[in-house]
Enzyme design. Structure first.
Site, PDB file in Angstrom:
ATOM      1  N   ASP A  76       0.869  -1.183   0.000  1.00 33.72           N
ATOM      2  CA  ASP A  76       0.000   0.000   0.000  1.00 33.72           C
ATOM      3  C   ASP A  76       0.902   1.228   0.000  1.00 33.72           C
ATOM      4  O   ASP A  76       1.982   1.215   0.598  1.00 33.72           O
ATOM      5  CB  ASP A  76      -0.896   0.017   1.237  1.00 33.72           C
ATOM      6  CG  ASP A  76      -1.999  -1.028   1.189  1.00 33.72           C
ATOM      7  OD1 ASP A  76      -2.419  -1.401   0.079  1.00 33.72           O
ATOM      8  OD2 ASP A  76      -2.457  -1.458   2.260  1.00 33.72           O
ATOM      9  N   ASP A 130      -6.943  -1.351  -4.646  1.00 33.40           N
ATOM     10  CA  ASP A 130      -8.026  -0.922  -3.748  1.00 33.40           C
ATOM     11  C   ASP A 130      -8.938   0.092  -4.442  1.00 33.40           C
ATOM     12  O   ASP A 130     -10.162   0.053  -4.301  1.00 33.40           O
ATOM     13  CB  ASP A 130      -7.456  -0.293  -2.473  1.00 33.40           C
ATOM     14  CG  ASP A 130      -6.617  -1.267  -1.659  1.00 33.40           C
ATOM     15  OD1 ASP A 130      -6.875  -2.479  -1.724  1.00 33.40           O
ATOM     16  OD2 ASP A 130      -5.700  -0.795  -0.962  1.00 33.40           O
TER      17      ASP A 130
END
Length: 173
Positions: free
Chosen positions: A118, A134
């Site tokens: 991330d 995402d």
């Protein structure tokens, strides 16, 4: 927006999502070390490398294998669904493409690295750090909602037309 997408195009969009997701993660992983914060859009978005062993909002932290199996199951299920339909309404098709691409993108990380990479951090709000996969999964939810909205409006319009036709028929009798 109306129209349809063919199976091949849905799969191509999904592949594009995976490629953009994996490339962006590789670039950020090379440029940043874990925990480093680098402003991307000052005051709005920064790059911050995080290795996430859980899911969204840090749910299921440490359950990488389970989440990897879940990613695989969703990817297989969506792919089978796409392959069974030659053409799909546009919003539904986009939703499926984004869902497949996002699920595969994060799944590849889990299977290959043991965590998800991330790196996108929203600055003005306290929000979990996320990645391109995402974003794609959230776009899939938006597209599914739009599909439901437009199908509902179409169904309402069809029902109104049937009611009007029935009233006309009753008046003629």
């Amino acid at each position: 927006m109306t129209g349809v997408l063919k199976r091949r195009n849905i799969l191509l969009i999904a592949v594009g999502v995976v490629l953009v997701d994996q490339l962006s993660k590789a670039v950020v992983s090379q440029l940043l070390s874990a925990g480093t914060i680098d402003p991307l859009i000052p005051g709005l978005l920064s790059l911050q490398l995080v290795h996430n062993t859980g899911a969204a909002f840090s749910l299921f932290t440490g359950f990488t294998n389970l989440l990897g199996v879940l990613s695989l199951a969703v990817s297989v299920g969506v792919t089978v669904w796409i392959c069974r339909h030659r053409v799909v309404p546009i919003w539904q098709a986009l939703a499926l493409a984004f869902l497949l691409g996002g699920t595969l993108g994060n799944g590849i990380d889990r299977w290959r690295l043991g965590h998800v990479v991330d790196f996108l951090a929203l600055i003005p709000i306290d929000f979990p750090i996320f990645n391109g996969a995402d974003v794609a999964i959230n776009l899939a939810l938006l597209c599914f909602a739009l599909d439901l909205w437009f199908n509902r409006r179409s169904a309402d319009r069809d029902a109104a037309n049937r009611d009007a036709a029935n009233r006309d028929a009753a008046e003629r009798e």
